[in-house]
Design an enzyme around this catalytic site. Structure first.
Site, PDB file in Angstrom:
ATOM      1  N   MET A  36       0.849  -1.199   0.000  1.00 38.32           N
ATOM      2  CA  MET A  36       0.000   0.000   0.000  1.00 38.32           C
ATOM      3  C   MET A  36       0.883   1.248   0.000  1.00 38.32           C
ATOM      4  O   MET A  36       0.453   2.320   0.405  1.00 38.32           O
ATOM      5  CB  MET A  36      -0.933  -0.010   1.208  1.00 38.32           C
ATOM      6  CG  MET A  36      -1.911  -1.190   1.170  1.00 38.32           C
ATOM      7  SD  MET A  36      -3.438  -0.919   2.059  1.00 38.32           S
ATOM      8  CE  MET A  36      -2.824  -0.629   3.700  1.00 38.32           C
ATOM      9  N   ALA A  38       3.989   3.895   1.054  1.00 41.11           N
ATOM     10  CA  ALA A  38       4.641   4.338   2.294  1.00 41.11           C
ATOM     11  C   ALA A  38       5.752   3.335   2.634  1.00 41.11           C
ATOM     12  O   ALA A  38       5.832   2.808   3.747  1.00 41.11           O
ATOM     13  CB  ALA A  38       3.646   4.488   3.438  1.00 41.11           C
ATOM     14  N   HIS A  40       8.981   1.202   3.515  1.00 42.49           N
ATOM     15  CA  HIS A  40      10.041   1.285   4.517  1.00 42.49           C
ATOM     16  C   HIS A  40      10.970   0.091   4.320  1.00 42.49           C
ATOM     17  O   HIS A  40      10.769  -0.723   3.392  1.00 42.49           O
ATOM     18  CB  HIS A  40       9.448   1.326   5.931  1.00 42.49           C
ATOM     19  CG  HIS A  40       8.444   0.228   6.191  1.00 42.49           C
ATOM     20  ND1 HIS A  40       8.783  -1.107   6.204  1.00 42.49           N
ATOM     21  CD2 HIS A  40       7.107   0.273   6.398  1.00 42.49           C
ATOM     22  CE1 HIS A  40       7.720  -1.826   6.450  1.00 42.49           C
ATOM     23  NE2 HIS A  40       6.679  -1.030   6.556  1.00 42.49           N
ATOM     24  N   ALA A  41      11.942  -0.022   5.213  1.00 48.53           N
ATOM     25  CA  ALA A  41      12.955  -1.068   5.033  1.00 48.53           C
ATOM     26  C   ALA A  41      12.347  -2.471   5.005  1.00 48.53           C
ATOM     27  O   ALA A  41      12.889  -3.374   4.370  1.00 48.53           O
ATOM     28  CB  ALA A  41      14.010  -0.961   6.137  1.00 48.53           C
ATOM     29  N   HIS A  43       9.509  -3.321   3.558  1.00 53.28           N
ATOM     30  CA  HIS A  43       9.123  -3.569   2.159  1.00 53.28           C
ATOM     31  C   HIS A  43      10.361  -3.844   1.310  1.00 53.28           C
ATOM     32  O   HIS A  43      10.336  -4.682   0.408  1.00 53.28           O
ATOM     33  CB  HIS A  43       8.426  -2.338   1.572  1.00 53.28           C
ATOM     34  CG  HIS A  43       7.095  -2.027   2.184  1.00 53.28           C
ATOM     35  ND1 HIS A  43       6.887  -0.942   2.998  1.00 53.28           N
ATOM     36  CD2 HIS A  43       5.916  -2.680   2.101  1.00 53.28           C
ATOM     37  CE1 HIS A  43       5.625  -0.924   3.382  1.00 53.28           C
ATOM     38  NE2 HIS A  43       5.016  -1.960   2.859  1.00 53.28           N
ATOM     39  N   GLY A 153       4.479 -10.024   4.044  1.00 57.24           N
ATOM     40  CA  GLY A 153       5.205 -10.009   5.299  1.00 57.24           C
ATOM     41  C   GLY A 153       4.474 -10.804   6.381  1.00 57.24           C
ATOM     42  O   GLY A 153       3.244 -10.826   6.429  1.00 57.24           O
ATOM     43  N   GLU A 154       5.253 -11.439   7.243  1.00 58.71           N
ATOM     44  CA  GLU A 154       4.658 -12.191   8.357  1.00 58.71           C
ATOM     45  C   GLU A 154       4.126 -11.271   9.450  1.00 58.71           C
ATOM     46  O   GLU A 154       3.463 -11.719  10.366  1.00 58.71           O
ATOM     47  CB  GLU A 154       5.700 -13.139   8.967  1.00 58.71           C
ATOM     48  CG  GLU A 154       5.944 -14.361   8.123  1.00 58.71           C
ATOM     49  CD  GLU A 154       6.886 -15.348   8.786  1.00 58.71           C
ATOM     50  OE1 GLU A 154       7.452 -15.028   9.849  1.00 58.71           O
ATOM     51  OE2 GLU A 154       7.071 -16.429   8.212  1.00 58.71           O
ATOM     52  N   GLN A 159      -3.359 -12.095   7.952  1.00 58.47           N
ATOM     53  CA  GLN A 159      -3.533 -11.764   6.528  1.00 58.47           C
ATOM     54  C   GLN A 159      -2.824 -12.798   5.642  1.00 58.47           C
ATOM     55  O   GLN A 159      -3.377 -13.263   4.641  1.00 58.47           O
ATOM     56  CB  GLN A 159      -2.963 -10.368   6.251  1.00 58.47           C
ATOM     57  CG  GLN A 159      -2.773 -10.060   4.781  1.00 58.47           C
ATOM     58  CD  GLN A 159      -2.345  -8.630   4.511  1.00 58.47           C
ATOM     59  OE1 GLN A 159      -3.155  -7.739   4.564  1.00 58.47           O
ATOM     60  NE2 GLN A 159      -1.075  -8.399   4.208  1.00 58.47           N
ATOM     61  N   SER A 191       6.631  -0.775  10.286  1.00 56.84           N
ATOM     62  CA  SER A 191       5.269  -0.606   9.796  1.00 56.84           C
ATOM     63  C   SER A 191       5.114   0.808   9.278  1.00 56.84           C
ATOM     64  O   SER A 191       5.688   1.749   9.846  1.00 56.84           O
ATOM     65  CB  SER A 191       4.278  -0.843  10.946  1.00 56.84           C
ATOM     66  OG  SER A 191       3.012  -0.309  10.606  1.00 56.84           O
TER      67      SER A 191
END
Ligand code: PAF
Length: 285
Positions: A36, A38, A40-41, A43, A153-154, A159, A191
């Protein structure tokens, strides 16, 4: 570092599918990382993993309105597309897919994917419709991009299981892989919502991971979930988490409640620090 101009950008399905089809004809494995934005590390770790798994990486950026409740942060969810695109280019991603809301949900859109069972507790209990919104958009993204593999991501553990289940139940021809959570040095899970935390909340935020880890260690040492969770709730309250929506020990595959860790289990929590809702989970053992 790859040349930033080599990042392809798509906003509609047909040209994206044409590019992916050409890659697949050339026997190049295609990996999708849905996001989505935004970025960050955490991702970027997903992008690095994707690059190690396939020749071609597609990252989607879509703040999906149907997975946010009416009182949630859809309108204030951080959006910074230009920075995101620069990060994707630097990470060596081949294509960014940036669908429009009107393209994803055309007029009279009326189909939703509902995954039963797994969605009933934990976040599902506090975010009605959330997982249906996630399952629907992820199913669409998988159909639109047609990757060989997709990464999640875990950190959003429920999800991940919901997506795996939908993909299995609907026979979607794609492999779903989970990627371990990336953490700050003090344990806070990365996050996009961490940027909402006030400086003094940021100082207290790592307590969530510490409490989950303490419970996981207690279970691994043969303890029972009841008293460990009770102690964990008190510790979170003392650190200023209010409300603690859930703090639970669940089977790592079925999400059934667990009292003793005789099978792989997961400790999961969602709690507010001020106005920011944080979620996290850790494996037992
Ligand atoms: O985890 C997320 O960022 C989102 O839920 C996802 C999987 C991209 C679907 O919108």
């Amino acid at each position: 570092m790859s040349d930033p101009v080599s990042l392809l950008r798509f906003t509609s399905v047909a040209p994206l599918r044409a590019a992916v089809a050409a890659w697949r004809r050339a026997d190049e494995r295609v990996v999708l990382v849905p996001t989505m934005g935004a970025l960050h590390a955490g991702h970027l770790a997903l992008m690095a993993r994707a690059r190690s798994l396939g020749r071609r990486v597609v990252a989607s950026i879509f703040v999906n309105p149907t997975q946010f409740g009416p009182n949630e942060d859809f309108s204030r969810y951080p959006r910074d597309t230009e920075t995101d695109l620069a990060l994707l280019a630097e990470a060596g991603v081949d294509a960014a897919y940036l669908p429009e809301v009107s393209g994803m949900y055309p007029e009279h859109f009326s189909t939703r994917i509902e995954v039963g069972g797994l969605t009933e507790g934990l976040c599902g209990a506090y975010r009605p419709g959330h997982f249906s919104g996630v399952a629907t958009v992820v199913t669409k993204l998988l159909n639109q991009v047609q990757p060989d593999c997709a990464l999640f991501g875990e950190k959003d553990y429920q999800q991940l299981l919901v997506i795996r289940r939908a993909v299995r139940d609907l026979d979607l021809p794609v492999e779903i892989q989970g990627v371990p959570t990336l953490r700050e040095a003090d344990g806070l899970a990365l996050s996009s919502r961490n940027r909402y935390l006030a400086p003094e909340e940021r100082v207290r935020a790592p307590r969530l991971h510490a409490v989950l880890s303490e419970i996981a260690a207690g279970l691994a040492a043969g303890g029972s979930a009841g008293p460990l969770v009770e102690g964990g709730r008190a510790a979170l309250a003392a650190a200023g988490f209010e409300p603690v929506q859930y703090l639970e020990v669940r089977d790592a595959e079925t999400l059934a409640p667990v009292e003793h860790a005789t099978r792989p289990a997961r400790v999961l929590a969602a709690a507010y620090l001020g106005r920011t809702r944080l979620i996290d989970n850790v494996a037992v053992g």
